[in-house]
Design a protein around this motif. Structure first.
Motif, PDB file in Angstrom:
ATOM      1  N   GLY A 109       0.817  -1.203   0.000  1.00 29.89           N
ATOM      2  CA  GLY A 109       0.000   0.000   0.000  1.00 29.89           C
ATOM      3  C   GLY A 109       0.853   1.256   0.000  1.00 29.89           C
ATOM      4  N   LEU A 110       0.485   2.201  -0.843  1.00 27.77           N
ATOM      5  CA  LEU A 110       1.215   3.464  -0.966  1.00 27.77           C
ATOM      6  C   LEU A 110       0.231   4.619  -1.111  1.00 27.77           C
ATOM      7  CD1 LEU A 110       3.750   2.386  -3.751  1.00 27.77           C
ATOM      8  CD2 LEU A 110       4.377   2.835  -1.381  1.00 27.77           C
ATOM      9  N   SER A 111       0.529   5.734  -0.473  1.00 31.02           N
ATOM     10  CA  SER A 111      -0.196   6.953  -0.811  1.00 31.02           C
ATOM     11  C   SER A 111       0.614   7.700  -1.859  1.00 31.02           C
ATOM     12  CB  SER A 111      -0.401   7.842   0.422  1.00 31.02           C
ATOM     13  OG  SER A 111       0.742   8.646   0.665  1.00 31.02           O
ATOM     14  N   GLY A 112       0.001   8.694  -2.466  1.00 28.93           N
ATOM     15  CA  GLY A 112       0.705   9.470  -3.477  1.00 28.93           C
ATOM     16  C   GLY A 112       1.865  10.276  -2.928  1.00 28.93           C
ATOM     17  N   VAL A 113       1.893  10.444  -1.601  1.00 27.27           N
ATOM     18  CA  VAL A 113       2.994  11.181  -0.970  1.00 27.27           C
ATOM     19  C   VAL A 113       4.246  10.307  -0.874  1.00 27.27           C
ATOM     20  CG1 VAL A 113       3.708  12.422   1.126  1.00 27.27           C
ATOM     21  CG2 VAL A 113       1.345  12.604   0.319  1.00 27.27           C
ATOM     22  N   ASP A 114       4.071   8.998  -0.714  1.00 27.42           N
ATOM     23  CA  ASP A 114       5.200   8.080  -0.508  1.00 27.42           C
ATOM     24  C   ASP A 114       6.147   8.115  -1.698  1.00 27.42           C
ATOM     25  OD1 ASP A 114       4.254   7.144   1.986  1.00 27.42           O
ATOM     26  OD2 ASP A 114       2.891   5.761   0.976  1.00 27.42           O
ATOM     27  N   GLY A 115       7.394   8.451  -1.436  1.00 28.42           N
ATOM     28  CA  GLY A 115       8.386   8.500  -2.501  1.00 28.42           C
ATOM     29  C   GLY A 115       8.086   9.531  -3.569  1.00 28.42           C
ATOM     30  N   GLY A 116       7.217  10.515  -3.248  1.00 26.97           N
ATOM     31  CA  GLY A 116       6.806  11.472  -4.270  1.00 26.97           C
ATOM     32  C   GLY A 116       6.123  10.780  -5.431  1.00 26.97           C
ATOM     33  N   LEU A 117       5.332   9.741  -5.118  1.00 33.07           N
ATOM     34  CA  LEU A 117       4.715   8.919  -6.158  1.00 33.07           C
ATOM     35  C   LEU A 117       3.828   9.747  -7.087  1.00 33.07           C
ATOM     36  CD1 LEU A 117       4.079   6.243  -7.483  1.00 33.07           C
ATOM     37  CD2 LEU A 117       2.459   5.759  -5.646  1.00 33.07           C
ATOM     38  N   LEU A 118       2.978  10.584  -6.512  1.00 31.81           N
ATOM     39  CA  LEU A 118       2.108  11.477  -7.289  1.00 31.81           C
ATOM     40  C   LEU A 118       2.381  12.892  -6.809  1.00 31.81           C
ATOM     41  CD1 LEU A 118      -1.233   9.457  -6.921  1.00 31.81           C
ATOM     42  CD2 LEU A 118       0.384   9.350  -8.831  1.00 31.81           C
ATOM     43  N   SER A 119       2.864  13.742  -7.692  1.00 34.71           N
ATOM     44  CA  SER A 119       3.343  15.038  -7.246  1.00 34.71           C
ATOM     45  C   SER A 119       2.905  16.154  -8.185  1.00 34.71           C
ATOM     46  CB  SER A 119       4.880  15.008  -7.146  1.00 34.71           C
ATOM     47  OG  SER A 119       5.385  16.218  -6.654  1.00 34.71           O
ATOM     48  N   GLY A 120       2.688  17.333  -7.602  1.00 31.39           N
ATOM     49  CA  GLY A 120       2.331  18.498  -8.392  1.00 31.39           C
ATOM     50  C   GLY A 120       2.069  19.677  -7.479  1.00 31.39           C
ATOM     51  N   PRO A 121       1.841  20.855  -8.044  1.00 29.91           N
ATOM     52  CA  PRO A 121       1.631  22.042  -7.216  1.00 29.91           C
ATOM     53  C   PRO A 121       0.317  21.990  -6.449  1.00 29.91           C
ATOM     54  CG  PRO A 121       1.262  22.550  -9.529  1.00 29.91           C
ATOM     55  CD  PRO A 121       1.805  21.163  -9.484  1.00 29.91           C
ATOM     56  N   ARG A 122       0.366  22.456  -5.210  1.00 28.45           N
ATOM     57  CA  ARG A 122      -0.863  22.560  -4.427  1.00 28.45           C
ATOM     58  C   ARG A 122      -1.705  23.717  -4.953  1.00 28.45           C
ATOM     59  NH1 ARG A 122      -1.625  24.867   1.742  1.00 28.45           N
ATOM     60  NH2 ARG A 122      -3.907  24.971   1.654  1.00 28.45           N
ATOM     61  N   LYS A 123      -2.996  23.480  -4.994  1.00 27.58           N
ATOM     62  CA  LYS A 123      -3.948  24.543  -5.328  1.00 27.58           C
ATOM     63  C   LYS A 123      -4.597  24.971  -4.010  1.00 27.58           C
ATOM     64  CE  LYS A 123      -6.598  23.660  -8.817  1.00 27.58           C
ATOM     65  NZ  LYS A 123      -7.729  23.086  -9.585  1.00 27.58           N
ATOM     66  N   SER A 124      -4.279  26.177  -3.531  1.00 26.44           N
ATOM     67  CA  SER A 124      -4.781  26.610  -2.225  1.00 26.44           C
ATOM     68  C   SER A 124      -6.039  27.475  -2.336  1.00 26.44           C
ATOM     69  CB  SER A 124      -3.698  27.373  -1.461  1.00 26.44           C
ATOM     70  OG  SER A 124      -3.284  28.514  -2.195  1.00 26.44           O
ATOM     71  N   ALA A 125      -6.372  27.877  -3.549  1.00 28.22           N
ATOM     72  CA  ALA A 125      -7.594  28.656  -3.772  1.00 28.22           C
ATOM     73  C   ALA A 125      -8.271  28.145  -5.037  1.00 28.22           C
ATOM     74  CB  ALA A 125      -7.261  30.141  -3.908  1.00 28.22           C
ATOM     75  N   VAL A 126      -9.590  28.135  -5.030  1.00 27.93           N
ATOM     76  CA  VAL A 126     -10.342  27.662  -6.191  1.00 27.93           C
ATOM     77  C   VAL A 126     -11.438  28.657  -6.547  1.00 27.93           C
ATOM     78  CG1 VAL A 126      -9.918  25.200  -5.879  1.00 27.93           C
ATOM     79  CG2 VAL A 126     -11.809  26.271  -4.663  1.00 27.93           C
ATOM     80  N   ARG A 127     -11.708  28.741  -7.830  1.00 33.72           N
ATOM     81  CA  ARG A 127     -12.821  29.574  -8.300  1.00 33.72           C
ATOM     82  C   ARG A 127     -14.095  28.728  -8.261  1.00 33.72           C
ATOM     83  NH1 ARG A 127     -10.709  34.095 -10.919  1.00 33.72           N
ATOM     84  NH2 ARG A 127      -8.519  33.891 -11.496  1.00 33.72           N
ATOM     85  N   VAL A 128     -15.101  29.225  -7.580  1.00 34.27           N
ATOM     86  CA  VAL A 128     -16.349  28.480  -7.453  1.00 34.27           C
ATOM     87  C   VAL A 128     -17.512  29.378  -7.830  1.00 34.27           C
ATOM     88  CG1 VAL A 128     -15.393  27.068  -5.594  1.00 34.27           C
ATOM     89  CG2 VAL A 128     -16.724  29.108  -5.017  1.00 34.27           C
ATOM     90  N   VAL A 129     -18.662  28.742  -8.054  1.00 34.00           N
ATOM     91  CA  VAL A 129     -19.900  29.474  -8.339  1.00 34.00           C
ATOM     92  C   VAL A 129     -20.861  29.221  -7.191  1.00 34.00           C
ATOM     93  CG1 VAL A 129     -21.842  29.755  -9.911  1.00 34.00           C
ATOM     94  CG2 VAL A 129     -19.560  29.254 -10.825  1.00 34.00           C
ATOM     95  N   GLU A 130     -21.257  30.281  -6.508  1.00 37.00           N
ATOM     96  CA  GLU A 130     -22.230  30.189  -5.413  1.00 37.00           C
ATOM     97  C   GLU A 130     -23.365  31.167  -5.686  1.00 37.00           C
ATOM     98  OE1 GLU A 130     -20.345  30.897  -1.685  1.00 37.00           O
ATOM     99  OE2 GLU A 130     -19.068  29.119  -1.792  1.00 37.00           O
ATOM    100  N   ASP A 131     -24.588  30.636  -5.715  1.00 38.26           N
ATOM    101  CA  ASP A 131     -25.770  31.466  -5.992  1.00 38.26           C
ATOM    102  C   ASP A 131     -25.614  32.253  -7.289  1.00 38.26           C
ATOM    103  OD1 ASP A 131     -26.900  30.620  -3.573  1.00 38.26           O
ATOM    104  OD2 ASP A 131     -25.826  32.202  -2.478  1.00 38.26           O
ATOM    105  N   GLY A 132     -24.998  31.598  -8.284  1.00 39.15           N
ATOM    106  CA  GLY A 132     -24.850  32.218  -9.585  1.00 39.15           C
ATOM    107  C   GLY A 132     -23.695  33.202  -9.698  1.00 39.15           C
ATOM    108  N   LYS A 133     -22.974  33.417  -8.596  1.00 41.56           N
ATOM    109  CA  LYS A 133     -21.857  34.371  -8.609  1.00 41.56           C
ATOM    110  C   LYS A 133     -20.526  33.637  -8.485  1.00 41.56           C
ATOM    111  CE  LYS A 133     -24.612  38.016  -6.397  1.00 41.56           C
ATOM    112  NZ  LYS A 133     -24.739  38.892  -5.213  1.00 41.56           N
ATOM    113  N   LYS A 134     -19.529  34.102  -9.230  1.00 43.58           N
ATOM    114  CA  LYS A 134     -18.196  33.517  -9.164  1.00 43.58           C
ATOM    115  C   LYS A 134     -17.442  34.082  -7.963  1.00 43.58           C
ATOM    116  CE  LYS A 134     -17.796  32.619 -14.114  1.00 43.58           C
ATOM    117  NZ  LYS A 134     -17.037  32.871 -15.365  1.00 43.58           N
TER     118      LYS A 134
END
Length: 296
Positions: A109-134
């Motif tokens: 068993g491995l997580s993507g963190v183990d050995g840098g198995l799955l790696s990429g930039p963190r996304k700390s903010a996301v664009r979302v739509v709430e009540d029709g507004k971005k």
């Protein structure tokens, strides 16, 4: 792994879904059979249902948001990320690895963190739509996989082990830090399949992609051309749209074929590789691949 498998048999990456409607038992037996026959297999699993249950048991509410492009996905703040890691890398990955070992598979068993198995930039903010507004939502813990440690997987496969992989992935911060973050399991499987040049089997709770989503008799058997793949994309709705997107990423990244198939039939992986489900071939994205199309 025995070294006598046919040279024309690529590895198989199997994505086992995390929905309650998906029973892993058939896939476990099939992987055991394939491995015993000398085929190299990597398993990637999801677990959205168990993640939601874990979040609720911790007294929180699962939160889903709509992206600006209209796709619904989990919003993973710091607390939700803690529950996500507990459920995926802690509970599900360990339990599934145990099932494979019980079936005679030398699973790791491995997580993507183990050995840098799955790696990429963190996304700390996301664009979302709430009540029709971005809006911009901050505090997100997610990422897009940009690299796969294929050497780690190949080394394990060469030594006879069967990797069982789950998110989280290694999220790289702008300051060089590493944060475990959420990643879509279908796209994780696609990235792994592309990196290994493997066949990809996406197991789910339906028999493939249907031209009419409400009619199983309209299953699209295969797509080997760009037009054929476009027809599959047009037919895919909801969760199936994400799977077809993952399939395209796998094919563009180096996978020879991707099959979306039913997990709940007898011998589901062997059946999928034998023509059940909806099969998408690398030739369906060949034009994009030749012009340097994007990879997972």
């Amino acid at each position: 792994m025995s070294g006598d498998e046919p040279a024309d048999e690529p590895p198989v990456v199997v994505k086992i879904g995390g929905a309650k409607a998906v029973d892993p038992a058939g896939a476990v037996g099939d992987v055991a059979r394939l491995v015993a026959d000398g085929r190299e297999v990597v398993v990637v699993h999801g677990g959205s249902t168990v993640v939601d249950e874990t979040i609720e048991r911790l007294g929180m509410e699962p939160e889903y948001v709509e992206s600006a492009s209209g796709v619904t996905g989990r919003f993973t703040d710091a607390e939700a990320m803690e529950a996500f890691t507990m459920a995926m890398a802690g509970k599900l990955n360990t339990e599934l690895t145990a099932l494979f070992r019980e079936a005679g598979v030398d699973a790791v068993g491995l997580s993507g963190v183990d050995g840098g198995l799955l790696s990429g930039p963190r996304k700390s903010a996301v664009r979302v739509v709430e009540d029709g507004k971005k809006k911009i939502r901050r505090g997100e813990h997610s990422g897009r996989i940009e690299s796969v440690n294929a050497d780690l997987l190949s080394g394990l496969l060469d030594d006879g082990y069967t990797p069982v992989v789950s998110p989280p992935m290694e999220g790289k911060e702008s300051d060089g830090g590493v944060t475990p973050v959420n990643a879509d399991a279908d796209r994780a499987a696609a990235a792994v399949a592309g990196a290994l040049g493997a066949d990809l089997v996406l197991l789910t709770d339906v028999a493939g992609v249907y031209a009419d989503p409400d009619d199983p008799d309209t299953r699209i058997e295969s797509a080997a051309t760009p037009d054929g793949l476009a027809a599959v994309e047009d037919a895919a709705e909801g969760f199936m749209g994400k799977k077809v997107m993952a399939a395209k990423e796998a094919l563009s990244g180096g996978s020879g074929r991707v099959v979306v198939a039913d997990a709940n039939v007898g011998d589901p992986i062997v059946a999928a590789l034998g023509g059940e489900g909806t099969t998408m071939m690398r030739s369906a994205v060949a034009e994009q691949a030749e012009t340097g199309g994007e990879t997972a």
